[in-house]
Design an enzyme around this catalytic site. Sequence first.
Site, PDB file in Angstrom:
ATOM      1  N   LYS A 171      -0.778 -21.230 159.464  1.00 44.56           N
ATOM      2  CA  LYS A 171      -1.341 -20.543 158.148  1.00 44.56           C
ATOM      3  C   LYS A 171      -2.909 -19.951 158.374  1.00 44.56           C
ATOM      4  O   LYS A 171      -3.406 -19.305 157.577  1.00 44.56           O
ATOM      5  CB  LYS A 171      -1.313 -21.808 156.816  1.00 44.56           C
ATOM      6  CG  LYS A 171      -0.218 -21.896 156.482  1.00 44.56           C
ATOM      7  CD  LYS A 171       0.554 -20.631 155.893  1.00 44.56           C
ATOM      8  CE  LYS A 171       2.025 -20.769 155.671  1.00 44.56           C
ATOM      9  NZ  LYS A 171       2.785 -19.604 156.191  1.00 44.56           N
ATOM     10  N   PRO A 198      -3.179 -26.243 162.462  1.00 47.84           N
ATOM     11  CA  PRO A 198      -2.260 -25.051 162.790  1.00 47.84           C
ATOM     12  C   PRO A 198      -0.756 -25.464 162.498  1.00 47.84           C
ATOM     13  O   PRO A 198       0.174 -24.598 162.587  1.00 47.84           O
ATOM     14  CB  PRO A 198      -2.578 -24.836 164.328  1.00 47.84           C
ATOM     15  CG  PRO A 198      -3.151 -26.148 164.645  1.00 47.84           C
ATOM     16  CD  PRO A 198      -3.711 -26.885 163.616  1.00 47.84           C
ATOM     17  N   TYR A 243       6.622 -21.221 154.293  1.00 42.25           N
ATOM     18  CA  TYR A 243       6.279 -20.751 155.809  1.00 42.25           C
ATOM     19  C   TYR A 243       6.242 -19.382 155.896  1.00 42.25           C
ATOM     20  O   TYR A 243       5.345 -18.761 156.875  1.00 42.25           O
ATOM     21  CB  TYR A 243       7.330 -21.226 156.708  1.00 42.25           C
ATOM     22  CG  TYR A 243       7.121 -21.266 158.170  1.00 42.25           C
ATOM     23  CD1 TYR A 243       7.428 -20.162 158.752  1.00 42.25           C
ATOM     24  CD2 TYR A 243       6.528 -22.492 158.859  1.00 42.25           C
ATOM     25  CE1 TYR A 243       7.392 -19.987 160.284  1.00 42.25           C
ATOM     26  CE2 TYR A 243       6.282 -22.261 160.059  1.00 42.25           C
ATOM     27  CZ  TYR A 243       6.577 -21.145 160.993  1.00 42.25           C
ATOM     28  OH  TYR A 243       6.346 -21.156 162.405  1.00 42.25           O
ATOM     29  N   HIS A 293      11.134 -13.266 163.862  1.00 40.34           N
ATOM     30  CA  HIS A 293      12.264 -14.539 163.637  1.00 40.34           C
ATOM     31  C   HIS A 293      12.553 -14.981 162.139  1.00 40.34           C
ATOM     32  O   HIS A 293      11.731 -14.865 161.227  1.00 40.34           O
ATOM     33  CB  HIS A 293      11.264 -15.846 164.107  1.00 40.34           C
ATOM     34  CG  HIS A 293      10.955 -15.997 165.754  1.00 40.34           C
ATOM     35  ND1 HIS A 293      10.741 -17.017 166.192  1.00 40.34           N
ATOM     36  CD2 HIS A 293      11.289 -14.947 166.754  1.00 40.34           C
ATOM     37  CE1 HIS A 293      10.572 -16.703 167.513  1.00 40.34           C
ATOM     38  NE2 HIS A 293      10.997 -15.543 167.806  1.00 40.34           N
ATOM     39  N   TYR A 333       9.444 -27.249 166.405  1.00 39.38           N
ATOM     40  CA  TYR A 333       8.492 -28.311 165.745  1.00 39.38           C
ATOM     41  C   TYR A 333       9.265 -29.533 166.151  1.00 39.38           C
ATOM     42  O   TYR A 333      10.410 -29.922 165.240  1.00 39.38           O
ATOM     43  CB  TYR A 333       8.241 -28.188 164.368  1.00 39.38           C
ATOM     44  CG  TYR A 333       7.578 -26.913 163.916  1.00 39.38           C
ATOM     45  CD1 TYR A 333       8.088 -25.499 164.053  1.00 39.38           C
ATOM     46  CD2 TYR A 333       5.946 -26.870 163.766  1.00 39.38           C
ATOM     47  CE1 TYR A 333       7.360 -24.512 163.565  1.00 39.38           C
ATOM     48  CE2 TYR A 333       5.202 -25.902 163.378  1.00 39.38           C
ATOM     49  CZ  TYR A 333       6.100 -24.611 163.113  1.00 39.38           C
ATOM     50  OH  TYR A 333       5.003 -23.438 162.977  1.00 39.38           O
TER      51      TYR A 333
HETATM   52  P1  FAS Z   1     -12.676 -16.537 164.279  1.00 36.84           P
HETATM   53  O1  FAS Z   1     -13.417 -17.727 164.244  1.00 36.84           O
HETATM   54  O2  FAS Z   1     -11.292 -15.913 164.791  1.00 36.84           O
HETATM   55  O3  FAS Z   1     -13.961 -15.337 164.439  1.00 36.84           O
HETATM   56  C1  FAS Z   1     -15.094 -15.329 163.885  1.00 36.84           C
HETATM   57  C2  FAS Z   1     -15.874 -14.488 164.631  1.00 36.84           C
HETATM   58  O4  FAS Z   1     -17.300 -14.486 164.464  1.00 36.84           O
HETATM   59  C3  FAS Z   1     -15.754 -14.754 166.094  1.00 36.84           C
HETATM   60  O5  FAS Z   1     -15.560 -13.709 167.016  1.00 36.84           O
HETATM   61  C4  FAS Z   1     -17.261 -15.407 166.609  1.00 36.84           C
HETATM   62  O6  FAS Z   1     -17.762 -14.935 167.872  1.00 36.84           O
HETATM   63  C5  FAS Z   1     -18.015 -14.770 165.334  1.00 36.84           C
HETATM   64  N1  FAS Z   1     -19.271 -15.383 165.146  1.00 36.84           N
HETATM   65  C6  FAS Z   1     -19.397 -16.717 165.068  1.00 36.84           C
HETATM   66  N2  FAS Z   1     -20.760 -16.896 164.400  1.00 36.84           N
HETATM   67  C7  FAS Z   1     -21.401 -15.849 164.400  1.00 36.84           C
HETATM   68  C8  FAS Z   1     -22.703 -15.330 164.215  1.00 36.84           C
HETATM   69  N3  FAS Z   1     -23.627 -16.249 163.998  1.00 36.84           N
HETATM   70  N4  FAS Z   1     -23.201 -14.095 164.132  1.00 36.84           N
HETATM   71  C9  FAS Z   1     -22.015 -13.334 164.647  1.00 36.84           C
HETATM   72  N5  FAS Z   1     -20.714 -13.372 164.841  1.00 36.84           N
HETATM   73  C10 FAS Z   1     -20.425 -14.901 164.822  1.00 36.84           C
HETATM   74  N6  FAS Z   1      -3.980 -20.227 163.267  1.00 36.84           N
HETATM   75  C11 FAS Z   1      -2.784 -20.183 163.194  1.00 36.84           C
HETATM   76  O7  FAS Z   1      -2.245 -19.592 162.120  1.00 36.84           O
HETATM   77  N7  FAS Z   1      -2.063 -20.840 164.310  1.00 36.84           N
HETATM   78  C12 FAS Z   1      -2.611 -21.235 165.250  1.00 36.84           C
HETATM   79  O8  FAS Z   1      -2.000 -22.069 166.186  1.00 36.84           O
HETATM   80  C13 FAS Z   1      -3.896 -21.633 165.509  1.00 36.84           C
HETATM   81  N8  FAS Z   1      -4.353 -22.059 166.422  1.00 36.84           N
HETATM   82  C14 FAS Z   1      -5.883 -22.146 166.727  1.00 36.84           C
HETATM   83  C15 FAS Z   1      -6.584 -22.724 167.730  1.00 36.84           C
HETATM   84  C16 FAS Z   1      -7.991 -22.906 167.803  1.00 36.84           C
HETATM   85  C17 FAS Z   1      -8.639 -23.712 169.138  1.00 36.84           C
HETATM   86  C18 FAS Z   1      -9.036 -22.507 166.924  1.00 36.84           C
HETATM   87  C19 FAS Z   1     -10.120 -22.590 166.843  1.00 36.84           C
HETATM   88  C20 FAS Z   1      -8.168 -21.787 165.694  1.00 36.84           C
HETATM   89  C21 FAS Z   1      -6.613 -21.728 165.499  1.00 36.84           C
HETATM   90  N9  FAS Z   1      -6.019 -21.085 164.416  1.00 36.84           N
HETATM   91  C22 FAS Z   1      -4.896 -20.972 164.486  1.00 36.84           C
HETATM   92  C23 FAS Z   1      -7.010 -20.458 163.269  1.00 36.84           C
HETATM   93  C24 FAS Z   1      -7.300 -19.256 163.758  1.00 36.84           C
HETATM   94  O9  FAS Z   1      -6.264 -18.512 164.277  1.00 36.84           O
HETATM   95  C25 FAS Z   1      -8.256 -18.812 162.883  1.00 36.84           C
HETATM   96  O10 FAS Z   1      -7.561 -18.969 161.369  1.00 36.84           O
HETATM   97  C26 FAS Z   1      -8.324 -17.244 163.004  1.00 36.84           C
HETATM   98  O11 FAS Z   1      -9.175 -17.114 163.984  1.00 36.84           O
HETATM   99  C27 FAS Z   1      -9.527 -16.769 161.657  1.00 36.84           C
HETATM  100  O12 FAS Z   1     -10.224 -15.747 161.925  1.00 36.84           O
HETATM  101  P2  FAS Z   1     -11.427 -15.355 161.618  1.00 36.84           P
HETATM  102  O13 FAS Z   1     -11.692 -15.546 160.049  1.00 36.84           O
HETATM  103  O14 FAS Z   1     -11.845 -13.942 162.022  1.00 36.84           O
HETATM  104  O15 FAS Z   1     -12.550 -16.359 162.360  1.00 36.84           O
HETATM  105  C1  PHB Z   2       1.395 -20.471 168.225  1.00 40.35           C
HETATM  106  O1  PHB Z   2       2.384 -19.999 168.639  1.00 40.35           O
HETATM  107  O2  PHB Z   2       0.303 -20.748 168.683  1.00 40.35           O
HETATM  108  C2  PHB Z   2       1.506 -21.368 167.040  1.00 40.35           C
HETATM  109  C3  PHB Z   2       2.972 -21.172 166.317  1.00 40.35           C
HETATM  110  C4  PHB Z   2       3.097 -21.739 165.289  1.00 40.35           C
HETATM  111  C5  PHB Z   2       2.362 -22.786 164.619  1.00 40.35           C
HETATM  112  C6  PHB Z   2       1.006 -22.864 165.551  1.00 40.35           C
HETATM  113  C7  PHB Z   2       0.614 -22.255 166.693  1.00 40.35           C
HETATM  114  O3  PHB Z   2       2.567 -23.483 163.519  1.00 40.35           O
END
Ligand code: FAS
Ligand code: PHB
Length: 393
Positions: free
Chosen positions: A300, A296, A388, A75, A204
Site C-alpha cells: 500500500k 509493505p 488488495y 496479476h 505470501y
Molecule cells: P519517497 O521516500 O519515495 O521519496 C521522497 C524523496 O524526497 C526522496 O527522493 C528523498 O531523497 C527526497 N528528500 C528527502 N528529504 C528531502 C529534503 N529535505 N529535501 C529534498 N528532498 C528530500 N511500498 C510498497 O507499496 N511496497 C513495498 O514493497 C515497499 N517497500 C519499501 C521498502 C523500503 C526500504 C522503503 C523505505 C519503502 C518501501 N515502500 C514500499 C514504501 C515506498 O514505496 C513509499 O511508499 C514510496 O517511496 C513513497 O513515495 P514518496 O512519498 O515519493 O516518498
Molecule cells: C515487491 O514486489 O517488492 C512487493 C510486492 C508486494 C508486497 C510488498 C513488496 O506486499
Amino acid sequence: MKTLTTQVCIIGAGPSGLLLGQLLNDIGVDTIILERSSLDHVLSRVRAGVLEQGMVALLERAGVGERMHSQGMVHGGFAITHENDFHRIDLDRLTGGKTVMVYGQTEVTKDLVERRAATGGVTHYEASSVDLHDFDGDTPHVTCRIGGEDVRVECKYIAGCDGFHGASRRSVPESAIRTFEKVYPFGWLGIMSDVPPVSHELIYASHSRGFALCSMRSMSRSRHYIQCDAGDSVEAWSDEQFWSELRRRLPPEIAETLTIGPSFEKTIAPLRSFVAEPMRFGNLFLVGDAAHIVPPTGAKGLNLAASDVNYLFEGLRGYFLEGDASLLDAYSKRALSRVWKAVRFSWWMTTMLHRFPNQTPFEARILEAELAYTLESEATKAALAENYVGLPY
Ligand code: FAS
Ligand code: PHB
C-alpha cells in the site's frame, strides 16, 4: 541569493513529487522540484512492486503508461500459504474483474524522471539545506543551496513529497500536528536476484519460522523477502542462508522448484505504521511517505502516495484553473479517510501473516483462527481482495 518563482514548489523527486509535478505541468501549472539526492541515487532505489489500478490510471494520465503496459505484468490473483497449505486469492473473481499491475517502483521513477525531462519540467537534484518558510503566511517560500549557491523559491503552495525523513513534516510546529505510530518487532530482509520467480503470481507465506514473500520484477528477475529480527543486519545473511530460510518457509512442492542465484541487492526494511494528521498546514500539503508509512505487507505504501497525489492534484487544478479552492480545502480529510483504511488493511495483513516474538499462546491461537477463517470464507476473501486491488479514490 538567487530567487526563483513558481506556482507549486515540490520537495522531493520520489514517486509522489514526480507524479504530482507531471500532472500539474501537463495542465499548465508551473512546478519546481527540489530533490536532496542525486539523480543516480533516486534511480537506484529498489522498493515497491505492486500497483493498484488507480495508480495505473494516474500514470497513464501522466503520460508514462507505455513501458508499464509493455513490461509490467497484470496479476489476477496471488497466493497465501500457511505451513504446507496453498490458497489462491482470486482477485479477478472476488472483485468482479479487478487486477493489479506488477511493475517495480524503480521503473515508475525512471519513467517519470524521463517524462519530466522530456516535457521541460524543472528538477534541482542535490539541493541541500532545504528549509520551508511562511507556509502559514502570505509569502510561502523555500530556501536551499543548489550548486553551492543560496536559492530562494517563491511559490503559492508547497507540496511536501520528501518522505518519512524529509524536511516538510518536521517544519510543522509540534502543536499543529498529531502523529500515530506502531513499530513492529521485526523487519523484512529483501533481495533481488536475476532468477525466474518461483511462481507466476506472488506468494505470501505464513509459517511458524516467520513470514516470507516471493515477488518479482519480471519473469527473469525475482524479489523475495523474509521476516527477520528488528535488530538483524544484512551482513548476518549470506545468499545461501537467505535461500535456505526462504525454502523452509514455503510448502515443499514450491520450495523444491525455487531457483536460487546471487543477489545484487540486499536490504532490511523496518516495519512501522505511521500517520500524521492533518495533511495540510496553510499553504503546505504533506503527500505520501511524508505523511504516512505502512508495513509493505499489503503493498500500500506507494499506492497511498498515488491516491494522495490524486486528491492534491484535483485540489490544485480546481484552484489554478477555476479559482475554486474547495477540493484543496477538502484534501486532508479526503486523503486521510483512504489512508486510515489502508493503514488498517496493512496492519491486519501484517498481524495475521507474521510471527510475533513474545506472543502468548492465546494470541497465537487467535491469529491462527484469523488466518483459517480468512482462507475459508468467501466473505473475508472478498474483503481481502477488494482492499488488495485498492479501495476507490
Ligand atoms: P519517497 O521516500 O519515495 O521519496 C521522497 C524523496 O524526497 C526522496 O527522493 C528523498 O531523497 C527526497 N528528500 C528527502 N528529504 C528531502 C529534503 N529535505 N529535501 C529534498 N528532498 C528530500 N511500498 C510498497 O507499496 N511496497 C513495498 O514493497 C515497499 N517497500 C519499501 C521498502 C523500503 C526500504 C522503503 C523505505 C519503502 C518501501 N515502500 C514500499 C514504501 C515506498 O514505496 C513509499 O511508499 C514510496 O517511496 C513513497 O513515495 P514518496 O512519498 O515519493 O516518498
Ligand atoms: C515487491 O514486489 O517488492 C512487493 C510486492 C508486494 C508486497 C510488498 C513488496 O506486499
